[in-house]
Scaffold this motif. Structure first.
Motif, PDB file in Angstrom:
ATOM      1  N   ARG A 227       7.140 -32.155   4.884  1.00 37.84           N
ATOM      2  CA  ARG A 227       5.703 -31.906   5.001  1.00 37.84           C
ATOM      3  C   ARG A 227       5.433 -30.457   4.629  1.00 37.84           C
ATOM      4  NH1 ARG A 227       4.398 -31.479  11.553  1.00 37.84           N
ATOM      5  NH2 ARG A 227       5.851 -29.771  11.998  1.00 37.84           N
ATOM      6  N   SER A 228       4.227 -30.180   4.200  1.00 38.92           N
ATOM      7  CA  SER A 228       3.855 -28.806   3.860  1.00 38.92           C
ATOM      8  C   SER A 228       3.424 -28.067   5.119  1.00 38.92           C
ATOM      9  CB  SER A 228       2.725 -28.805   2.834  1.00 38.92           C
ATOM     10  OG  SER A 228       1.550 -29.368   3.375  1.00 38.92           O
ATOM     11  N   ILE A 229       3.734 -26.766   5.163  1.00 44.99           N
ATOM     12  CA  ILE A 229       3.357 -25.936   6.312  1.00 44.99           C
ATOM     13  C   ILE A 229       2.939 -24.558   5.800  1.00 44.99           C
ATOM     14  CG2 ILE A 229       4.823 -27.101   8.008  1.00 44.99           C
ATOM     15  CD1 ILE A 229       6.868 -24.863   7.606  1.00 44.99           C
ATOM     16  N   SER A 230       2.229 -23.829   6.632  1.00 44.49           N
ATOM     17  CA  SER A 230       1.847 -22.450   6.291  1.00 44.49           C
ATOM     18  C   SER A 230       2.426 -21.458   7.296  1.00 44.49           C
ATOM     19  CB  SER A 230       0.327 -22.318   6.245  1.00 44.49           C
ATOM     20  OG  SER A 230      -0.240 -22.681   7.495  1.00 44.49           O
ATOM     21  N   LYS A 231       2.970 -21.977   8.398  1.00 44.85           N
ATOM     22  CA  LYS A 231       3.601 -21.123   9.400  1.00 44.85           C
ATOM     23  C   LYS A 231       4.656 -21.930  10.148  1.00 44.85           C
ATOM     24  CE  LYS A 231      -0.225 -22.058  12.613  1.00 44.85           C
ATOM     25  NZ  LYS A 231      -1.304 -21.443  13.421  1.00 44.85           N
ATOM     26  N   PHE A 232       5.553 -21.232  10.797  1.00 46.71           N
ATOM     27  CA  PHE A 232       6.624 -21.911  11.520  1.00 46.71           C
ATOM     28  C   PHE A 232       6.068 -22.614  12.760  1.00 46.71           C
ATOM     29  CE2 PHE A 232       9.056 -18.612   9.251  1.00 46.71           C
ATOM     30  CZ  PHE A 232      10.016 -19.414   8.649  1.00 46.71           C
ATOM     31  N   PRO A 233       6.584 -23.807  13.089  1.00 50.01           N
ATOM     32  CA  PRO A 233       6.147 -24.499  14.305  1.00 50.01           C
ATOM     33  C   PRO A 233       6.361 -23.630  15.543  1.00 50.01           C
ATOM     34  CG  PRO A 233       7.477 -25.955  12.920  1.00 50.01           C
ATOM     35  CD  PRO A 233       7.579 -24.579  12.331  1.00 50.01           C
ATOM     36  N   LYS A 234       5.415 -23.687  16.463  1.00 48.35           N
ATOM     37  CA  LYS A 234       5.460 -22.839  17.655  1.00 48.35           C
ATOM     38  C   LYS A 234       6.762 -22.999  18.431  1.00 48.35           C
ATOM     39  CE  LYS A 234       0.482 -22.396  18.563  1.00 48.35           C
ATOM     40  NZ  LYS A 234      -0.607 -22.685  19.546  1.00 48.35           N
ATOM     41  N   LYS A 235       7.227 -24.225  18.571  1.00 52.47           N
ATOM     42  CA  LYS A 235       8.420 -24.439  19.422  1.00 52.47           C
ATOM     43  C   LYS A 235       9.670 -23.789  18.829  1.00 52.47           C
ATOM     44  CE  LYS A 235       9.899 -29.015  17.733  1.00 52.47           C
ATOM     45  NZ  LYS A 235      10.298 -30.367  18.202  1.00 52.47           N
ATOM     46  N   TYR A 236       9.658 -23.554  17.501  1.00 49.51           N
ATOM     47  CA  TYR A 236      10.802 -22.912  16.882  1.00 49.51           C
ATOM     48  C   TYR A 236      10.562 -21.432  16.629  1.00 49.51           C
ATOM     49  CZ  TYR A 236      12.498 -27.664  16.049  1.00 49.51           C
ATOM     50  OH  TYR A 236      12.926 -28.962  16.201  1.00 49.51           O
ATOM     51  N   LYS A 237       9.320 -21.041  16.456  1.00 53.11           N
ATOM     52  CA  LYS A 237       8.999 -19.641  16.178  1.00 53.11           C
ATOM     53  C   LYS A 237       9.462 -18.737  17.310  1.00 53.11           C
ATOM     54  CE  LYS A 237       5.210 -16.715  14.575  1.00 53.11           C
ATOM     55  NZ  LYS A 237       3.792 -16.684  14.155  1.00 53.11           N
ATOM     56  N   LYS A 238       9.280 -19.194  18.525  1.00 59.07           N
ATOM     57  CA  LYS A 238       9.691 -18.407  19.681  1.00 59.07           C
ATOM     58  C   LYS A 238      11.222 -18.283  19.721  1.00 59.07           C
ATOM     59  CE  LYS A 238       9.105 -17.966  24.692  1.00 59.07           C
ATOM     60  NZ  LYS A 238       8.487 -18.554  25.910  1.00 59.07           N
ATOM     61  N   GLN A 239      11.900 -19.392  19.492  1.00 59.80           N
ATOM     62  CA  GLN A 239      13.370 -19.361  19.469  1.00 59.80           C
ATOM     63  C   GLN A 239      13.878 -18.392  18.416  1.00 59.80           C
ATOM     64  OE1 GLN A 239      15.787 -22.973  19.431  1.00 59.80           O
ATOM     65  NE2 GLN A 239      14.017 -24.166  20.108  1.00 59.80           N
ATOM     66  N   ALA A 240      13.224 -18.420  17.237  1.00 59.19           N
ATOM     67  CA  ALA A 240      13.672 -17.605  16.114  1.00 59.19           C
ATOM     68  C   ALA A 240      13.237 -16.150  16.218  1.00 59.19           C
ATOM     69  CB  ALA A 240      13.155 -18.225  14.809  1.00 59.19           C
ATOM     70  N   ARG A 241      12.350 -15.867  17.157  1.00 59.25           N
ATOM     71  CA  ARG A 241      11.805 -14.515  17.345  1.00 59.25           C
ATOM     72  C   ARG A 241      11.112 -14.025  16.086  1.00 59.25           C
ATOM     73  NH1 ARG A 241      16.782 -11.641  20.774  1.00 59.25           N
ATOM     74  NH2 ARG A 241      16.747 -13.122  22.526  1.00 59.25           N
ATOM     75  N   LEU A 242      10.308 -14.884  15.527  1.00 58.46           N
ATOM     76  CA  LEU A 242       9.560 -14.547  14.309  1.00 58.46           C
ATOM     77  C   LEU A 242       8.110 -14.215  14.651  1.00 58.46           C
ATOM     78  CD1 LEU A 242      10.930 -17.276  11.892  1.00 58.46           C
ATOM     79  CD2 LEU A 242      11.407 -14.827  11.799  1.00 58.46           C
TER      80      LEU A 242
END
Length: 296
Positions: free
Chosen positions: A281-296
């Motif tokens: 699927r197309s996205i414009s930002k990292f999913p919230k549940k992974y963004k926190k883990q990745a510290r992005l």
């Protein structure tokens, strides 16, 4: 009329050399399946058969990194095939010959999700080592650029105990916050890591290990995700972010160029493997549940 004749001629020219024509696959914000019974969104490039492969009429090599590859859409041993099980469409990868199943299209700013599990069989030249495979992304340039089989790009490694590791192939380069533990051993430790550039010369390493494995036992399905936004990407294994890649670029004629898109390749590398539910699927930002883990 002349333009129409030219288009028809070029289409026949491509098909005569075994090359599939571009598919009209439009990525949207909704999940879409990349896998179908005809593998219509993919093409195959097969590498050099090992001397142990029962295949007549083609050059073989003890070192499959060298020699003449089987080439584009020439898969006489059916290394890549579709099987059906309980109404699931499953990609079977025998692993008998090194090869790549490659999307016809390039993708940018996307979320790729697959289910993956190991089979039982292993083949030379990796008969006595870990089962190995991988998802290559941002692939660009020619088929066969790496070891006469895969394209230049970035890799989310799929290997026993190492799924999610980061690898660079040929011209690709990127940064990972990680640590050099000893010669040729680099790892994300989570303690005093610093930015290290991987790939494409200048003495850079080409391989970075994850911190802790998050795979299921062999034979069970794992969910592996590669999520790309701009020049950053993350590798996710069974809902856990295991690798964060930043500043992706490619080196062409000594010049660094931002690398944000490319084709996707699924490897055959000496071990039987299975994939299903290959979705994008197309996205414009990292999913919230992974963004926190990745510290992005």
């Amino acid at each position: 009329m002349k333009k129409l004749i030219y288009v028809l001629f070029m289409g026949m020219f491509a098909l005569s050399f075994g090359q599939k024509t571009q598919q009209n696959f439009k990525v949207t914000e909704k999940w879409q399946n990349l896998l179908d019974k005809k593998l219509s969104n993919w093409e195959v490039f097969m590498g050099v058969p090992h001397t142990s492969v029962a295949l007549e009429g083609h050059e073989k090599s003890e070192n499959v990194h060298h020699g003449t590859p089987l080439g584009l859409n020439n898969d006489p041993k059916n290394v890549f095939s579709i099987v059906e099980e309980n109404e699931d469409i499953i990609l079977k990868v025998t692993g008998e010959i090194y090869g790549g199943l490659t999307t016809i299209q390039e993708f940018e700013n996307y979320h790729l999700k697959v289910k993956f599990k190991w089979g039982e069989k292993k083949w030379e030249p990796r008969l006595n080592v870990k089962r190995d495979n991988g998802i290559l992304y941002h692939c660009h340039g020619d088929h066969g650029a790496f070891w006469n089989v895969w394209m230049s790009g970035l890799e989310c490694q799929i290997q026993e105990g190492d799924t999610g590791d980061f690898v660079t192939l040929v011209n690709a380069r990127a940064d990972v916050i990680s640590t050099k533990l000893k010669k040729d051993l680099y790892k994300v430790t989570g303690e005093n890591d610093k930015t290290i550039t991987y790939g494409a010369g200048n003495g850079n390493p080409g391989y970075c290990h994850i911190n802790t494995p998050n795979e299921k036992p062999n034979g069970e399905w794992n969910t592996v995700e590669v999520i790309c936004v701009g020049d950053q990407s993350i590798h996710v294994v069974n809902d856990k972010v295991v690798m964060v890649v930043k500043n992706s670029r490619k080196v062409i004629n000594g010049e660094e160029l931002t690398l944000t898109k490319g084709k996707i390749q699924l490897q055959s590398e000496g071990a039987e493997a299975y994939y299903k539910d290959i979705q994008i699927r197309s996205i414009s930002k990292f999913p919230k549940k992974y963004k926190k883990q990745a510290r992005l």
